[in-house]
Design an enzyme around this catalytic site. Structure first.
Site, mmCIF file in Angstrom:
data_model
loop_
_atom_site.group_PDB
_atom_site.id
_atom_site.type_symbol
_atom_site.label_atom_id
_atom_site.label_comp_id
_atom_site.label_asym_id
_atom_site.label_seq_id
_atom_site.Cartn_x
_atom_site.Cartn_y
_atom_site.Cartn_z
ATOM 1 N N TYR A 164 0.842 -1.205 0.000
ATOM 2 C CA TYR A 164 0.000 0.000 0.000
ATOM 3 C C TYR A 164 0.872 1.248 0.000
ATOM 4 O O TYR A 164 0.639 2.199 -0.764
ATOM 5 C CB TYR A 164 -0.916 -0.018 1.224
ATOM 6 C CG TYR A 164 -1.794 1.200 1.346
ATOM 7 C CD1 TYR A 164 -2.898 1.364 0.510
ATOM 8 C CD2 TYR A 164 -1.535 2.185 2.285
ATOM 9 C CE1 TYR A 164 -3.712 2.481 0.613
ATOM 10 C CE2 TYR A 164 -2.338 3.303 2.401
ATOM 11 C CZ TYR A 164 -3.427 3.449 1.557
ATOM 12 O OH TYR A 164 -4.229 4.571 1.662
ATOM 13 N N LYS A 171 1.179 4.110 -3.104
ATOM 14 C CA LYS A 171 0.842 5.521 -2.935
ATOM 15 C C LYS A 171 2.051 6.427 -3.183
ATOM 16 O O LYS A 171 1.920 7.521 -3.734
ATOM 17 C CB LYS A 171 0.266 5.760 -1.542
ATOM 18 C CG LYS A 171 -1.111 5.149 -1.322
ATOM 19 C CD LYS A 171 -2.145 5.761 -2.253
ATOM 20 C CE LYS A 171 -3.556 5.280 -1.938
ATOM 21 N NZ LYS A 171 -4.573 5.884 -2.838
#
Length: 282
Positions: A206, A210
């Protein structure tokens, strides 16, 4: 929260919002619609399978005969879904003034499959949709706004390898191919279970998805200089299903941070990263 400067938008201003089924994405749709913009609310599910709050929002808009709220199914991970959405946009609106990219893919260090799904959604899906909508965004008479809804987890300080941090933080010489190289290396390391000390310790997939999205946003800001404003924003620690209702902000407050960036005035910044309301380093 009002945008800085005069209101440049109107009922003719078109905002496309991904991830509108619940939480921050749904609240962004609500707030933009309340300001009078035409909102194209999208989600992976067909309308009849949306969350109860999303269905209520659409039902209330229909009962009030608000024509500025339109729903369309869109799965950014599926090329055909993106193509169908593009064809529909050509017939329905013709141009886009605001794109708010909010789609979430999870992903943990333990599972290669979930990590790949996370990166395919958060990075590649967002990039493919953004590039598919660039012809519409270029037609905006206001200089379009592209908002990458990011996360504090995407800050480069969490990447533990200096060379990788530099590769994603540089401005001159940054390319999509270099970003791809970082993501491919991460997946290779994860699959082989080697060299994971280079990557973020918590939620590595994750986080790197990002961080890569932030890098792409900076690259796009340079490419679209004078055409569109492109910024990343961490909406805050928001109490949603995605966060298991942890956090100190409500979805309303988190969405306000996103909407603020989406509605920056014509002299607003581009290529920046905002942590809630504060301009921040990447």
């Amino acid at each position: 929260m009002e945008a800085k400067g005069s209101e440049w938008w109107s009922g003719e201003t078109v905002a496309v919002v991904t991830g509108g089924n619940r939480g921050i994405g749904l609240e962004v749709c609500r707030q933009l619609a309340d300001k009078g913009l035409t909102v194209i609310m999208t989600a992976r599910q067909p309308q009849e399978q949306l969350s109860v709050p999303a269905q209520q929002f659409l039902q209330e808009a229909a009962e009030a005969k608000r024509k500025n709220v339109i729903f369309h199914t869109l799965d950014i991970t599926q090329q055909q879904s993106v193509l169908d959405f593009v064809d529909w946009l050509k017939l329905r609106v013709g141009l886009v003034d605001i794109l708010s990219n909010f789609d979430y893919g999870g992903g943990t260090r333990e599972s290669y499959e979930s990590a790949k799904e996370c990166i395919d959604t958060n990075y590649y899906g967002t990039v493919k949709l953004t590039e598919a909508l660039l012809p519409f965004l270029r037609l905006s008479p206001h200089n379009a706004r592209i908002v990458m809804v990011s996360s504090i987890a995407g800050l480069l300080c969490y990447v533990r390898d200096e060379g990788l941090r530099k590769q994603l933080s540089e401005t001159e010489g940054l390319t999509e191919q270099k970003i791809d190289g970082v993501l491919n290396l991460f997946l290779e390391d994860l699959k082989s279970e080697k060299a994971m000390e280079k990557w973020p310790l918590k939620l590595p997939a994750y986080s790197i998805s990002k961080a890569s999205l932030n890098a792409y946003g900076r690259l796009l800001a340079l490419q679209l200089n004078g055409v569109a404003y492109v910024n990343s924003v961490h909406p805050g620690a928001v109490k949603t299903n995605m966060t298991d209702s942890t956090g100190n902000l409500s979805p309303i407050e988190g969405a306000e941070n996103v909407v603020r960036v989406a509605l920056f005035s014509v002299d607003g910044p581009s290529g920046h990263n905002f942590m809630e309301c504060e301009d921040s380093q990447f």
